[in-house]
Design a protein around this motif. Structure first.
Motif, PDB file in Angstrom:
ATOM      1  N   PRO A   1      -1.870  -1.860  -8.289  1.00 40.53           N
ATOM      2  CA  PRO A   1      -1.060  -2.569  -9.081  1.00 40.53           C
ATOM      3  C   PRO A   1       0.286  -2.766  -9.219  1.00 40.53           C
ATOM      4  O   PRO A   1       0.754  -3.430  -8.978  1.00 40.53           O
ATOM      5  CB  PRO A   1      -1.815  -2.599 -11.188  1.00 40.53           C
ATOM      6  N   PHE A   2       0.439  -1.204  -8.323  1.00 39.95           N
ATOM      7  CA  PHE A   2       2.082  -0.907  -8.079  1.00 39.95           C
ATOM      8  C   PHE A   2       2.463  -0.370  -6.793  1.00 39.95           C
ATOM      9  O   PHE A   2       3.817  -0.903  -7.406  1.00 39.95           O
ATOM     10  CB  PHE A   2       1.899   0.476  -9.149  1.00 39.95           C
ATOM     11  N   ILE A   3       2.248  -0.409  -5.652  1.00 42.08           N
ATOM     12  CA  ILE A   3       2.607   0.108  -4.913  1.00 42.08           C
ATOM     13  C   ILE A   3       2.798  -1.963  -4.300  1.00 42.08           C
ATOM     14  O   ILE A   3       2.446  -2.882  -4.575  1.00 42.08           O
ATOM     15  CB  ILE A   3       1.605   0.443  -3.828  1.00 42.08           C
ATOM     16  N   LYS A   4       3.788  -0.843  -3.333  1.00 36.53           N
ATOM     17  CA  LYS A   4       4.602  -2.696  -2.405  1.00 36.53           C
ATOM     18  C   LYS A   4       3.204  -2.550  -1.397  1.00 36.53           C
ATOM     19  O   LYS A   4       3.454  -2.088  -0.452  1.00 36.53           O
ATOM     20  CB  LYS A   4       6.062  -2.185  -2.303  1.00 36.53           C
ATOM     21  N   ASP A   5       3.917  -3.248  -0.479  1.00 40.67           N
ATOM     22  CA  ASP A   5       3.512  -3.967   0.518  1.00 40.67           C
ATOM     23  C   ASP A   5       3.591  -2.790   2.029  1.00 40.67           C
ATOM     24  O   ASP A   5       5.642  -2.359   1.165  1.00 40.67           O
ATOM     25  CB  ASP A   5       3.698  -5.965   0.920  1.00 40.67           C
ATOM     26  N   ASP A   6       3.242  -2.777   2.382  1.00 39.01           N
ATOM     27  CA  ASP A   6       3.465  -1.843   3.758  1.00 39.01           C
ATOM     28  C   ASP A   6       3.971  -0.643   3.258  1.00 39.01           C
ATOM     29  O   ASP A   6       4.149   0.311   4.113  1.00 39.01           O
ATOM     30  CB  ASP A   6       4.791  -2.553   4.244  1.00 39.01           C
ATOM     31  N   CYS A   7       3.599  -0.142   2.275  1.00 33.60           N
ATOM     32  CA  CYS A   7       2.921   0.804   1.764  1.00 33.60           C
ATOM     33  C   CYS A   7       2.116   2.050   2.477  1.00 33.60           C
ATOM     34  O   CYS A   7       1.127   1.045   2.718  1.00 33.60           O
ATOM     35  CB  CYS A   7       2.448   1.845   0.403  1.00 33.60           C
ATOM     36  N   ILE A   8       2.824   3.215   2.735  1.00 36.05           N
ATOM     37  CA  ILE A   8       1.380   3.899   3.446  1.00 36.05           C
ATOM     38  C   ILE A   8       0.817   4.706   2.769  1.00 36.05           C
ATOM     39  O   ILE A   8       1.348   5.756   2.271  1.00 36.05           O
ATOM     40  CB  ILE A   8       2.117   4.700   4.710  1.00 36.05           C
ATOM     41  N   LEU A   9      -0.639   4.658   2.272  1.00 39.46           N
ATOM     42  CA  LEU A   9      -1.102   5.832   2.023  1.00 39.46           C
ATOM     43  C   LEU A   9      -2.472   6.187   2.677  1.00 39.46           C
ATOM     44  O   LEU A   9      -2.158   6.247   3.507  1.00 39.46           O
ATOM     45  CB  LEU A   9      -2.481   4.823   0.436  1.00 39.46           C
ATOM     46  N   THR A  10      -2.683   7.285   2.180  1.00 40.56           N
ATOM     47  CA  THR A  10      -2.644   8.636   3.330  1.00 40.56           C
ATOM     48  C   THR A  10      -3.698   9.013   2.065  1.00 40.56           C
ATOM     49  O   THR A  10      -2.673   9.980   0.723  1.00 40.56           O
ATOM     50  CB  THR A  10      -1.676   9.769   4.526  1.00 40.56           C
ATOM     51  N   ASP A  11      -3.963  10.630   2.785  1.00 39.84           N
ATOM     52  CA  ASP A  11      -4.989  11.539   1.878  1.00 39.84           C
ATOM     53  C   ASP A  11      -5.319  13.302   2.780  1.00 39.84           C
ATOM     54  O   ASP A  11      -4.470  12.623   3.530  1.00 39.84           O
ATOM     55  CB  ASP A  11      -6.875  11.350   1.949  1.00 39.84           C
ATOM     56  N   VAL A  12      -5.644  14.045   2.198  1.00 43.05           N
ATOM     57  CA  VAL A  12      -5.652  15.309   2.660  1.00 43.05           C
ATOM     58  C   VAL A  12      -6.832  15.835   2.967  1.00 43.05           C
ATOM     59  O   VAL A  12      -7.488  16.887   2.935  1.00 43.05           O
ATOM     60  CB  VAL A  12      -5.111  16.262   2.630  1.00 43.05           C
ATOM     61  N   GLY A  13      -8.420  15.067   2.175  1.00 44.10           N
ATOM     62  CA  GLY A  13      -9.258  15.143   2.238  1.00 44.10           C
ATOM     63  C   GLY A  13     -10.554  15.866   3.538  1.00 44.10           C
ATOM     64  O   GLY A  13      -9.591  14.900   5.169  1.00 44.10           O
ATOM     65  N   SER A  14     -11.505  16.595   3.727  1.00 45.41           N
ATOM     66  CA  SER A  14     -11.337  16.786   5.007  1.00 45.41           C
ATOM     67  C   SER A  14     -13.121  15.853   5.215  1.00 45.41           C
ATOM     68  O   SER A  14     -13.812  16.170   5.837  1.00 45.41           O
ATOM     69  CB  SER A  14     -12.254  18.169   4.259  1.00 45.41           C
TER      70      SER A  14
END
Length: 365
Positions: A83-96
Motif C-alpha cells: 500500500p505504500f511503495i511507489k511504482d518502479d520501486c525495487i524490492l530485494t531480500d537477503v535470504g538464503s
C-alpha cells in the motif's frame, strides 16, 4: 538512487546501511525494526536519518528497499509494503532460499508495477545484531541476484551497480538454480554436520570417550553444527524440495559406498576418495583439508589498495613464513575476510600478536 529503505537492522541490514552510507554516499536511509535499540543507535551514529517500528508511509518514496529478515517473514513484509511503495520501486531480500518466496508472491508480482529481485550476500558472521555490523562486510564477497525473466534489464543493472558499489561481487542465477546450489554447498552440509554430531552423541559411551577425543578433523567438519537452530529450521522448511533432492542423492552415494566396503571393492573405494580429493583440491590451495593440521588466521580488513601486501610485508619483516594468503569470497559463516595459513603454530601465534598490536581484528582457527 535517492532514498533507500531497510527492513530488519541486524547484522546484514546494519552492514548494508553502513555500506550504502559510506561507499555509495546515500544520505536518505529509512530503517524499520521491531526493536528500537538498534534503530536509535544507527540514528545517533548518523547511519540512518529516520526510522519506524512498523511498515508505514515512511517507505512511500523509496527507490529500493532491502528486506533483511528471516526467510519465512519476507513475503509477509512485501505484502505489508504494497500500500505504500511507489511504482518502479525495487524490492530485494537477503535470504538464503528463493523459490519459496516467489511461490508466495507470484500473484502479487503479476499484478503490480514494483520489481522484486531476490538477493543473497554470501557473507555473515557468527555474531548477530546491529552491534556486529560493519560497512566492509560485503567487500569481495559473492552477492547472488535472482531476477525474474520479466524483470527489466535496467532494474537488474541498477541493483547490480549497488552491489558492486558496496564492494561485493554480483552473480546472476535463476531462483531455482540458486536453491539447488545453496542446498548442495550449504544447507545439506549443515544437515550432515548436525547428523554427525548427533551420531557421536548417540554412540558415545557413558564415560564420554568420543566426546573427549572428538578434536581435529571431527571438530573442523562439524563446526557449522553450532549455527542457530532457528535459522536452519527456517531454511529447511523453505527450501524443502531441493534439500530433499540433495539428501536423496547423498544417500545414494553412501549406500553405494557402504556396498563397496561390505564387498571389499578395492578399486571403487580408492577411486571414491581419490575423486573427492582431486575435485576438492581445485577449490583452493589455501587449506589442505579438514583432517590435516593447519595453522590459520582470518583477518577482518577493509578492502583498500595494498592491504594484502602491507600485511604480508609486516609478517615477513618479523621472520614469519606465510604458507598461503588470499581473500575469502564465500564466507556466510566466517568472520573476517583475509585468510592466512602458516606452517606451524609458533608462526600463527606470533602473527596474531603482531596484527592485534596493529589493531586488526583476528580470528584464529
Amino acid at each position: 538512487m535517492n532514498k533507500v529503505g531497510i527492513i530488519g537492522l541486524g547484522l546484514i541490514g546494519g552492514s548494508l546501511a553502513k555500506a550504502l552510507k559510506q561507499k555509495c554516499n546515500i544520505n536518505d536511509i529509512i530503517a524499520m525494526d521491531v526493536e528500537s535499540n538498534a534503530l536509535e543507535k544507527a540514528l545517533n551514529e548518523g547511519i540512518i536519518n529516520d526510522f519506524t517500528t512498523s511498515i508505514d508511509e515512511h517507505f512511500s518514496d523509496c527507490d529500493i528497499i532491502f528486506i533483511c529478515t528471516p526467510v519465512k517473514q519476507i513475503s509477509s513484509y512485501v505484502k505489508k509494503l504494497l500500500p505504500f511503495i511507489k511504482d518502479d520501486c525495487i524490492l530485494t531480500d537477503v535470504g538464503s532460499t528463493k523459490s519459496a518466496i516467489l511461490n508466495e508472491l507470484n500473484v502479487i508480482l503479476d499484478s503490480t508495477n514494483f520489481h522484486f529481485i531476490g538477493g543473497h550476500p554470501m557473507t555473515g558472521s557468527e555474531k548477530a545484531g546491529y552491534s556486529a555490523s560493519r560497512g566492509h562486510l560485503f567487500e569481495n564477497a559473492y552477492y547472488i541476484l535472482t531476477p525474474q525473466p520479466s524483470t527489466p534489464k535496467e532494474k537488474i543493472d541498477q541493483l547490480k551497480s549497488i552491489v558492486v558499489s558496496i564492494g561485493a561481487i554480483p552473480v546472476i542465477l535463476s531462483p531455482q538454480y540458486h536453491d539447488l546450489v545453496t542446498a548442495s554447498i550449504s544447507h545439506v552440509p549443515h544437515v550432515l554436520a548436525a547428523a554427525l554430531v548427533n551420531m557421536v552423541k548417540a554412540l558415545d559411551s557413558t564415560d564420554k570417550y568420543m566426546h573427549k577425543l572428538a578434536a581435529g578433523g571431527f571438530k573442523d567438519i562439524t563446526r557449522i553444527a553450532s549455527s542457530s537452530p532457528e535459522m536452519w529450521h527456517n531454511i529447511c522448511m523453505t527450501n524443502q524440495k531441493e534439500i530433499l533432492y540433495v539428501i536423496d542423492y547423498l544417500i545414494e552415494i553412501l549406500t553405494r559406498f557402504s556396498s563397496a566396503v561390505r564387498n571389499k571393492e578395492d578399486d571403487y573405494i580408492w577411486n571414491f576418495f581419490n575423486s573427492a580429493k582431486q575435485y576438492r583440491d581445485t577449490f583452493s590451495s589455501r587449506s589442505p583439508g579438514p583432517f590435516m593440521k593447519t595453522y590459520e588466521i582470518i583477518v577482518d580488513v577493509v578492502d583498500e589498495p595494498g592491504i594484502i601486501a602491507s600485511i604480508a610485508t609486516l609478517l615477513s619483516k618479523h621472520g614469519i613464513n606465510i604458507k598461503n594468503i588470499g581473500i575469502i569470497n564465500s564466507r556466510e559463516y566466517e568472520n573476517g575476510v583475509l585468510q592466512i595459513v602458516f606452517d606451524d603454530e609458533k608462526s600463527q601465534e606470533k602473527s596474531v600478536k603482531l596484527l592485534e598490536e596493529m589493531n586488526y581484528v583476528i580470528y584464529k582457527k
